[in-house]
Write a protein that holds these residues in place. Structure first.
Motif, short mmCIF file in Angstrom:
data_model
loop_
_atom_site.label_atom_id
_atom_site.label_comp_id
_atom_site.label_asym_id
_atom_site.label_seq_id
_atom_site.Cartn_x
_atom_site.Cartn_y
_atom_site.Cartn_z
N ARG A 108 -14.67 47.70 1.46
CA ARG A 108 -16.14 47.76 1.55
C ARG A 108 -16.78 46.46 1.06
NH1 ARG A 108 -15.21 53.44 -0.46
NH2 ARG A 108 -15.63 54.77 1.33
N ILE A 109 -16.28 45.94 -0.05
CA ILE A 109 -16.84 44.70 -0.59
C ILE A 109 -16.56 43.53 0.35
CG2 ILE A 109 -16.65 43.02 -2.46
CD1 ILE A 109 -18.33 45.49 -3.14
N ILE A 110 -15.36 43.48 0.92
CA ILE A 110 -15.05 42.43 1.89
C ILE A 110 -15.98 42.54 3.10
CG2 ILE A 110 -13.29 41.50 3.45
CD1 ILE A 110 -11.18 42.42 1.43
N ALA A 111 -16.24 43.79 3.52
CA ALA A 111 -17.15 43.99 4.64
C ALA A 111 -18.57 43.58 4.29
CB ALA A 111 -17.12 45.46 5.07
N ALA A 112 -18.97 43.78 3.02
CA ALA A 112 -20.31 43.39 2.59
C ALA A 112 -20.47 41.87 2.55
CB ALA A 112 -20.61 43.99 1.21
N ILE A 113 -19.37 41.17 2.29
CA ILE A 113 -19.41 39.70 2.33
C ILE A 113 -19.72 39.23 3.74
CG2 ILE A 113 -17.98 37.62 2.10
CD1 ILE A 113 -16.54 39.02 -0.24
N ALA A 114 -19.25 39.98 4.73
CA ALA A 114 -19.64 39.80 6.14
C ALA A 114 -19.40 38.38 6.65
CB ALA A 114 -21.11 40.19 6.33
N GLY A 115 -18.29 37.78 6.23
CA GLY A 115 -17.94 36.47 6.76
C GLY A 115 -18.74 35.31 6.20
N LYS A 116 -19.62 35.56 5.24
CA LYS A 116 -20.47 34.49 4.70
C LYS A 116 -19.73 33.59 3.72
CE LYS A 116 -24.08 36.00 6.93
NZ LYS A 116 -23.50 37.21 7.53
N ALA A 117 -18.72 34.12 3.04
CA ALA A 117 -17.96 33.30 2.08
C ALA A 117 -17.07 32.32 2.84
CB ALA A 117 -17.11 34.19 1.19
N LYS A 118 -16.78 31.21 2.20
CA LYS A 118 -15.92 30.20 2.84
C LYS A 118 -14.48 30.68 2.89
CE LYS A 118 -15.32 25.23 3.04
NZ LYS A 118 -15.76 23.94 2.49
N VAL B 158 -23.28 34.96 -1.61
CA VAL B 158 -21.93 34.41 -1.72
C VAL B 158 -21.66 33.42 -0.58
CG1 VAL B 158 -20.98 36.41 -2.94
CG2 VAL B 158 -20.99 36.38 -0.43
N ARG B 159 -22.70 32.99 0.09
CA ARG B 159 -22.54 32.09 1.22
C ARG B 159 -21.87 30.78 0.80
NH1 ARG B 159 -24.78 32.01 6.23
NH2 ARG B 159 -26.25 33.67 5.67
N GLY B 160 -20.77 30.45 1.47
CA GLY B 160 -20.05 29.21 1.19
C GLY B 160 -19.14 29.24 -0.02
N TYR B 161 -19.03 30.41 -0.69
CA TYR B 161 -18.24 30.51 -1.92
C TYR B 161 -16.75 30.70 -1.63
CZ TYR B 161 -22.07 30.70 -5.30
OH TYR B 161 -23.13 30.39 -6.12
N ASP B 162 -15.94 30.28 -2.59
CA ASP B 162 -14.51 30.59 -2.59
C ASP B 162 -14.36 31.83 -3.48
OD1 ASP B 162 -11.77 30.38 -2.18
OD2 ASP B 162 -11.48 28.97 -3.82
N ILE B 163 -14.20 33.00 -2.86
CA ILE B 163 -14.26 34.28 -3.58
C ILE B 163 -12.87 34.77 -3.96
CG2 ILE B 163 -14.90 36.72 -3.37
CD1 ILE B 163 -17.30 34.95 -3.62
N TYR B 164 -12.76 35.24 -5.20
CA TYR B 164 -11.52 35.84 -5.71
C TYR B 164 -11.85 37.27 -6.16
CZ TYR B 164 -9.58 31.18 -5.52
OH TYR B 164 -9.16 29.96 -5.06
N ILE B 165 -11.29 38.25 -5.48
CA ILE B 165 -11.56 39.65 -5.78
C ILE B 165 -10.37 40.21 -6.57
CG2 ILE B 165 -12.14 41.91 -4.86
CD1 ILE B 165 -13.05 40.55 -2.29
#
Length: 403
Positions: free
Chosen positions: A124-134, A86-93
């Motif tokens: 947990r999912i936000i933590a798994a993204i670990a700051g990689k998403a934009k 998900v690196r650089g992605y604009d994520i919508y949960i």
């Protein structure tokens, strides 16, 4: 797609914040698939018009859905896992904290997921993204702990605390629907907080179901179930051009039953409802007891058809009482959204009408992904007026006799 481009601006050729990624949490699979389908449809139509718009890596994916899951250990502990980059992605949960149909095993016992479980999985999912998403955006239709939004004694402020947690986790925008009290946004003034009202979709669902409504002051009224719901009922009465009444719930504040003070009586304030169809608007139907009491009070005053409109319909005590109310003629229809889990028996009930919000959520995601204003989306006044004009013209064209 053309109507989308026209209504929400002709400027969709702006560069997105990042490649779009949608995470549908457990219990939101149906909504996630619908939203993904709308976005893919618009994607294919727009791509054929302007290929340059889709040169950003990840935008032309086969699906915008990101695969994630939260496996459980035998003790009930869990972890969040993301199965692709998900690196650089604009994520919508998208998360439904009230999806009690989802279960997990703890010490061999099948346990339904509580709102606490769903919120913990979200973190947990936000933590798994670990700051990689934009950017991380959370779409939480039923705001977690929204009924515990203010302190009136020595008690916790759960909703404000949860919002601040999400801010600390790096969430940029929180989108919710019909918050119990939108002032809870004051807890997180430094991030985006949008309280979306699904008024247009509710009225549209009602008009699609009932073709014989006479939407005018002589034949219809809007009645607020209590003083807390007045603001949303004022909007309905204003946009529909109808008179407004209100019930005042007189409660016994010396007693607490099932976590609330029991209602002693409903006092009515407003114009006469005799012979008129009545729309009653509230944010949610939990057990539904107060809504049914209100229907009885309206029928005592000789109201005609009664339509209960609620963004969230939980029916925590089952639907037997509503079935009886429908059979006895107390209640005509319940219009509710598909933003939270609906039991199969609720969806199959003859008195239940579902308003689909998946297209609306897709509009919101597409607009935010292009970093554009939501103003036109959040104000449905003009769309409702067009809907009513179309509804009345169809009645006239088909010679429908108004009841």
């Amino acid at each position: 797609m053309n109507s989308f481009l026209t209504e929400w601006g002709k400027d969709l050729k702006t560069i997105p914040v990042g490649p779009l990624g949608i995470i549908a949490m457990s219990g939101c699979e149906e909504m996630g698939n619908k939203v993904n389908a709308w976005l893919q449809k618009w994607n294919s139509l727009q791509e054929s018009q302007d290929e340059e718009f889709y040169t950003i890596p990840g935008v032309n994916r086969d699906s915008f859905l990101i695969k994630t899951y939260c496996p459980r250990f035998g003790t009930g502990e869990s972890k969040g896992v993301i199965k692709e980059s998900v690196r650089g992605y604009d994520i919508y949960i998208i998360v439904d904290v009230c999806a009690f149909n989802k279960t997990y095993k703890m010490y061999g016992v099948e346990v339904p997921m509580s709102p606490d479980d769903h919120f913990q999985d979200l973190k947990r999912i936000i933590a798994a993204i670990a700051g990689k998403a934009k950017r991380i955006n959370v779409i939480m239709p039923m705001l977690y702990e929204s009924r515990q939004h203010k302190r009136s004694a020595r008690e916790s402020l759960d909703c404000a605390l949860a919002l601040q947690e999400l801010q600390q986790y790096g969430v940029t925008n929180i989108i919710t629907f019909d918050a119990h009290d939108p002032r809870v946004a004051n807890a997180v003034p430094l991030i985006g907080f949008e309280n979306v009202m699904p008024t247009y979709q509710m009225i549209k669902a009602l008009c699609r179901t009932e073709k014989t409504l006479a939407i005018d002051k002589e034949n219809m009224m809007v009645v607020s179930p209590d003083e807390g719901a007045m603001q949303r009922n004022i909007f309905y009465s204003s946009v529909l051009g109808l008179d407004l009444g209100m019930f005042y719930k007189r409660r016994d504040y010396t007693t607490v039953i099932n976590g609330r003070n029991p209602i002693v009586a409903h006092e009515y304030l407003g114009a006469d409802v005799e012979g008129k169809d009545v729309i009653v608007v509230d944010d949610m139907i939990a057990s539904g007891d107060s809504m049914l009491d209100l229907c009885q009070e309206l029928k005592k005053r000789r109201a005609n058809r009664i339509y209960a409109v609620a963004t969230f319909a939980f029916f925590t005590s089952g639907i037997e009482a509503f079935n009886k109310a429908y059979e006895d003629g107390l209640l005509t229809k319940v219009i509710a959204s598909n933003l939270t889990y609906r039991r199969p028996e609720v969806q199959a009930a003859p008195w239940f009408v579902e308003a689909d919000l998946s297209k609306y959520i897709s509009y919101i995601i597409a607009t935010l992904n292009h970093d554009r204003t939501l103003s036109n989306l959040l104000n449905p006044y003009n769309r409702i007026k067009k809907l009513l004009a179309r509804y009345q013209s169809e009645q006239a064209a088909e010679g429908i006799r108004l009841v």
